[in-house]
Every structure is written in structure tokens, then in C-alpha cells.
Design a protein around this motif. Structure first.
Motif, PDB file in Angstrom:
ATOM      1  N   LEU A  55     -29.977  51.467 -79.940  1.00  0.00           N
ATOM      2  CA  LEU A  55     -31.166  52.248 -79.625  1.00  0.00           C
ATOM      3  C   LEU A  55     -31.421  52.082 -78.132  1.00  0.00           C
ATOM      4  O   LEU A  55     -31.821  51.022 -77.685  1.00  0.00           O
ATOM      5  N   GLY A  56     -31.157  53.136 -77.370  1.00  0.00           N
ATOM      6  CA  GLY A  56     -31.174  52.962 -75.920  1.00  0.00           C
ATOM      7  C   GLY A  56     -32.185  53.817 -75.191  1.00  0.00           C
ATOM      8  O   GLY A  56     -32.080  54.003 -73.982  1.00  0.00           O
ATOM      9  N   ASP A  57     -33.179  54.354 -75.911  1.00  0.00           N
ATOM     10  CA  ASP A  57     -34.095  55.282 -75.249  1.00  0.00           C
ATOM     11  C   ASP A  57     -35.067  54.595 -74.297  1.00  0.00           C
ATOM     12  O   ASP A  57     -35.646  55.229 -73.422  1.00  0.00           O
ATOM     13  N   ARG A  58     -35.276  53.289 -74.496  1.00  0.00           N
ATOM     14  CA  ARG A  58     -36.208  52.571 -73.617  1.00  0.00           C
ATOM     15  C   ARG A  58     -35.725  52.559 -72.171  1.00  0.00           C
ATOM     16  O   ARG A  58     -36.526  52.476 -71.250  1.00  0.00           O
TER      17      ARG A  58
ATOM     18  N   LEU B  14     -31.287  43.518 -76.408  1.00  0.00           N
ATOM     19  CA  LEU B  14     -30.299  43.040 -75.435  1.00  0.00           C
ATOM     20  C   LEU B  14     -30.758  43.466 -74.043  1.00  0.00           C
ATOM     21  O   LEU B  14     -31.110  44.620 -73.839  1.00  0.00           O
ATOM     22  N   ALA B  15     -30.748  42.533 -73.098  1.00  0.00           N
ATOM     23  CA  ALA B  15     -31.247  42.857 -71.769  1.00  0.00           C
ATOM     24  C   ALA B  15     -30.463  42.135 -70.676  1.00  0.00           C
ATOM     25  O   ALA B  15     -29.917  41.056 -70.897  1.00  0.00           O
ATOM     26  N   LYS B  16     -30.419  42.778 -69.530  1.00  0.00           N
ATOM     27  CA  LYS B  16     -29.924  42.136 -68.325  1.00  0.00           C
ATOM     28  C   LYS B  16     -31.153  41.724 -67.527  1.00  0.00           C
ATOM     29  O   LYS B  16     -31.972  42.560 -67.173  1.00  0.00           O
ATOM     30  N   VAL B  17     -31.283  40.427 -67.260  1.00  0.00           N
ATOM     31  CA  VAL B  17     -32.456  39.988 -66.502  1.00  0.00           C
ATOM     32  C   VAL B  17     -32.104  39.754 -65.033  1.00  0.00           C
ATOM     33  O   VAL B  17     -30.993  39.324 -64.720  1.00  0.00           O
ATOM     34  N   THR B  43     -32.125  47.540 -73.335  1.00  0.00           N
ATOM     35  CA  THR B  43     -33.196  47.907 -72.409  1.00  0.00           C
ATOM     36  C   THR B  43     -32.695  48.154 -70.998  1.00  0.00           C
ATOM     37  O   THR B  43     -33.457  48.579 -70.151  1.00  0.00           O
ATOM     38  N   GLY B  44     -31.424  47.848 -70.733  1.00  0.00           N
ATOM     39  CA  GLY B  44     -30.886  48.178 -69.423  1.00  0.00           C
ATOM     40  C   GLY B  44     -31.022  47.074 -68.400  1.00  0.00           C
ATOM     41  O   GLY B  44     -31.299  45.919 -68.720  1.00  0.00           O
TER      42      GLY B  44
END
Lengths: 274, 139
Positions: A55-58, B14-17, B43-44
Motif C-alpha cells: 500500500l503505497g499511496d501515503r 516500512l520506512a526509510k528514516v 511510506t517512502g
């Protein structure tokens, strides 16, 4: 329930990569300037094989990440028929009660999910881009009927003008002469990344909202949908009961396999006293 | 297929901080977890600990997975754990991955990071760890 504040629901749908999330992001920004509390339910398909999902919309909405007046929730469609709409409808009620208005429901249009969105949203926005194919593709996809508003995004790309013209001519064909005067879906050109056309989009959503309210169509839709939702909830409960009965009663399951009678067995289970 | 959906999938943010643009690894992990039946919310890049925790709360995630290749893991990983404490969400499990020296791993675990995966970890190793950690949610 009756006195709870209710959120106006705006649905966004379109093919993958048309810029739905970026458009929603831009729309959130202008709604925040109007001091509205905005909630987004962003849905993506689950894998039919493993049930997993990315789910990548954020990612596209990160600039609102720390704004407590913006609530973003990703949902996997989880593969079962109608499951998305049940979960989304309940979430929308809850978000409305918390004072979020509007609630934006975003989904990838790849099959049936866009119809589910149209069945929930008060205003359905269909997002198109240049180079998605000619007008015939648009009719095939069945998206012309569900749109209350068309957005042709990526106005900065070549071919944008042509896409607008084709869409206009497709829509003019669907005007049946002598039909009662109803809502004509406007076409809004936008560039989400440049924040162009967003105010026009919001104005179009507002005028559709007024159309629903002034013609009584909004009220009729709400009544129909509440009945339809009740039927879906009933189906969900029945499905659950049947699954459980088959899991807990091996003799019954075995008989079903022997006789191969899904209708009879289903009726038998649902007729049982609880 | 239908019976599978009755089980609620484990949701993982999952995140890159921090300032770190190396997202190849985290995307591979995202794909592997999806294929293992998890719902992954990606979240990118360039997330702050506050943003990550906020996302995990809004998304009702049970797990946060952090990826770092910048060397700032000793600052940023514990900062996420701290932020979870501040938001009273310590039930959310944090794991991390990236280029993390052996010596730092014990210190990070002491500070509340549940597990760390370094380069060379097979993807199945991460999946196996999650399955063990959340047996009821796995398929």
C-alpha cells in the motif's frame, strides 16, 4: 446514528499511474486552506494468491504527514467481493463522527473496484491522462457511466489537448435527445504536480454536491445505498455462518463433498436454529 | 482463497528514516513481505521518527520496519522507539535493516529494537522471524 455528523464522500478512481494520489494530495492542500478536516481512505488490491499487499499511496501525501487534521488510512481490498465497501463504509461513518469532512476514497480502477467506489461516493471523480488510448478504450473500460466529474490530469504532457477533445466527443455521443435534464459530468484539466486546476476541481465537486441536494437525488441515493449495504452485511454474515458450519461439522462437509450440492447444503446451514 | 481472507493480515509500515536515498533494499523487502501475505504500507524516503510513528498509528500497523544505509541508525532507530513510548504505542514492534556494524546490534536491541537484519540476510529470514513473532496473523 441520525444526529452524527456525516462526511461528504469524494471517490477518486482511474488507471494506475494517472496521478490519483498526487491529485488527492493537491486537493488536501487546498482544503486545508479552507480549514477543513480531511480524511483519505486509499485502497490498493491485495494479491489474490498470498493475500499480501503493498500500500503505497501515503508516499504522495507526505507533506500532510504531521498535520493532525489530515488522516490517511490505507486499505487492502483483501480480495473478497464487497469486502472493501463494507469496511470503507464503516470507516467513513467513524471518520465523519470525528469531524472529518470530506472523506476522500481513492482506488485503482482495474476491474470492479471502481464500481464499488461509485456505489459509496457522493461524487465520483474519474482520473484520465493523455495517451491512455483512444475513445473506444474509454467506453470499453466502462468508466464513462460512473463519473460525476472527469479529470484529465498531466496537463503538462503532450497529447493533453487531444485527450480532452476525444473525451468531449465521446461524452457528446452519450447525450440521449429528449432525456430528462440531468447532471452533465464536467471535464476538468489538471496538473497535480503543478497544483493547476485544483480549485476548478473543488468547484466542480461543490456544484455536484449542490446538484445532489437540490434535486433530491442525494437523498434517494442514500436511501438506496443503506438498503444495499444491509443486504451486503447480511450476505457477509451468512457467508461467515456457512464457513464456520463447514469447518466445525466434518460430517456435514463430507456429505457436501459426496453429494455435490452447494445450494442444498447452504440452505440447510442457514435454516438451522442458532 | 476465501477462507484465507478471514484471517486478518499483519500490517507492516516500512520506512526509510533520515537523509538516505538508498531505497532499493527496502523495496525488495516490501515485495517479499507482500508475497508472504503481509500488508505492507510503504511510506517512502526521508521520514522523521514522528512521521513513521504517526503513519503506524493511522494505519493500525503491528510492526514498523526501518531501513537505513546512512550510518545514523544509533540515533534514528532509538528515536522511533522513544516516539512510540511518547505516543503510548509500545505494542508496535520495531525491526530494522541496513548496514549496521555487529557492535551496534546489541546496543540497539537493548534500546528496544526487536531485531536487526544486515546485508546478506535471506528474505526468507525476515519472513520466518515475522511468522514466529506473529503466528496468529500468518497464513
Amino acid at each position: 446514528m441520525k444526529d452524527q455528523p456525516k462526511a461528504y464522500v469524494i471517490g477518486f478512481t482511474g488507471a494506475p499511474g494517472t496521478g490519483k494520489s498526487s491529485l488527492v494530495d493537491a486537493l488536501i492542500a487546498s482544503l486545508r486552506k479552507l480549514d477543513r478536516f480531511v480524511a483519505v481512505i486509499a485502497t490498493d488490491p491485495n494479491s489474490p494468491f498470498t493475500g499480501g499487499a503493498i500500500l503505497g499511496d501515503r508516499i504522495r501525501m507526505q507533506r500532510h504527514a504531521l498535520d493532525p487534521r489530515v488522516f490517511i488510512r490505507s486499505m487492502g481490498a483483501r480480495g473478497h467481493l464487497g469486502g472493501l465497501s463494507l469496511a470503507a463504509r464503516e470507516s467513513i461513518r467513524l471518520l465523519g463522527a470525528f469531524g472529518f469532512d470530506p472523506v476522500i476514497l481513492e482506488t485503482v480502477g482495474v476491474g470492479q473496484s471502481e464500481l464499488e467506489v461509485a456505489a459509496i461516493a457522493d461524487t465520483t471523480v474519474v482520473v484520465l491522462t493523455p495517451n491512455l488510448g483512444d475513445g473506444v478504450q474509454m467506453i470499453k473500460a466502462g468508466i464513462l457511466e460512473i463519473a460525476d466529474i472527469f479529470v484529465v490530469n498531466k496537463a503538462d504532457l503532450e497529447g493533453h489537448h487531444r485527450a480532452l477533445t476525444e473525451l468531449r466527443s465521446m461524452l457528446s455521443l452519450s447525450n440521449v435527445p429528449g432525456a430528462p435534464k440531468a447532471w452533465k459530468p464536467p471535464i476538468i484539466p489538471t496538473s497535480a504536480t503543478r497544483s493547476e486546476g485544483i480549485d476548478e476541481l473543488w468547484a466542480a465537486i461543490e456544484s455536484h454536491r449542490k446538484y445532489l441536494a437540490s434535486t433530491g437525488r442525494g437523498e434517494r441515493l442514500a436511501a438506496e445505498r443503506l438498503k444495499e449495504e444491509t443486504a451486503e452485511v447480511a450476505a457477509e454474515i451468512a457467508r461467515d455462518r456457512v464457513r464456520r458450519a463447514l469447518a466445525e461439522d466434518p460430517a456435514l462437509a463430507e456429505r457436501l463433498l459426496e453429494e455435490g450440492t452447494p445450494y442444498g447444503t447452504a440452505e440447510e446451514i442457514l435454516d438451522r436454529k442458532r | 482463497m476465501a477462507t484465507k481472507t478471514a484471517i486478518r493480515p499483519v500490517r507492516i509500515v516500512l520506512a526509510k528514516v533520515g537523509l538516505d536515498g538508498h531505497d532499493r533494499g527496502v523495496k525488495v523487502v516490501a515485495r517479499a513481505l507482500r508475497d508472504a501475505g503481509y500488508e505492507v504500507i510503504y511510506t517512502g524516503l526521508r521520514q522523521t521518527p514522528e512521521m513513521v510513528v504517526d503513519a503506524a498509528l493511522q494505519e493500525d500497523a503491528q510492526v514498523i520496519g526501518l531501513s537505513i544505509h546512512s550510518g545514523a541508525h544509533m540515533t534514528l532507530f532509538p528515536a522511533v522507539v522513544q516516539e512510540l513510548k511518547r505516543r503510548k504505542a509500545t505494542d508496535i514492534v520495531v525491526f530494522g535493516g541496513g548496514i549496521i556494524p555487529e557492535d551496534d546490534i546489541a546496543a540497539l536491541k537493548e534500546k528496544g529494537v526487536a531485531e536487526l537484519f544486515t546485508p546478506g540476510t535471506p528474505l526468507q529470514g525476515i519472513v520466518d522471524w515475522l511468522r514466529k513473532r506473529f503466528p496468529e496473523g500468518s497464513r
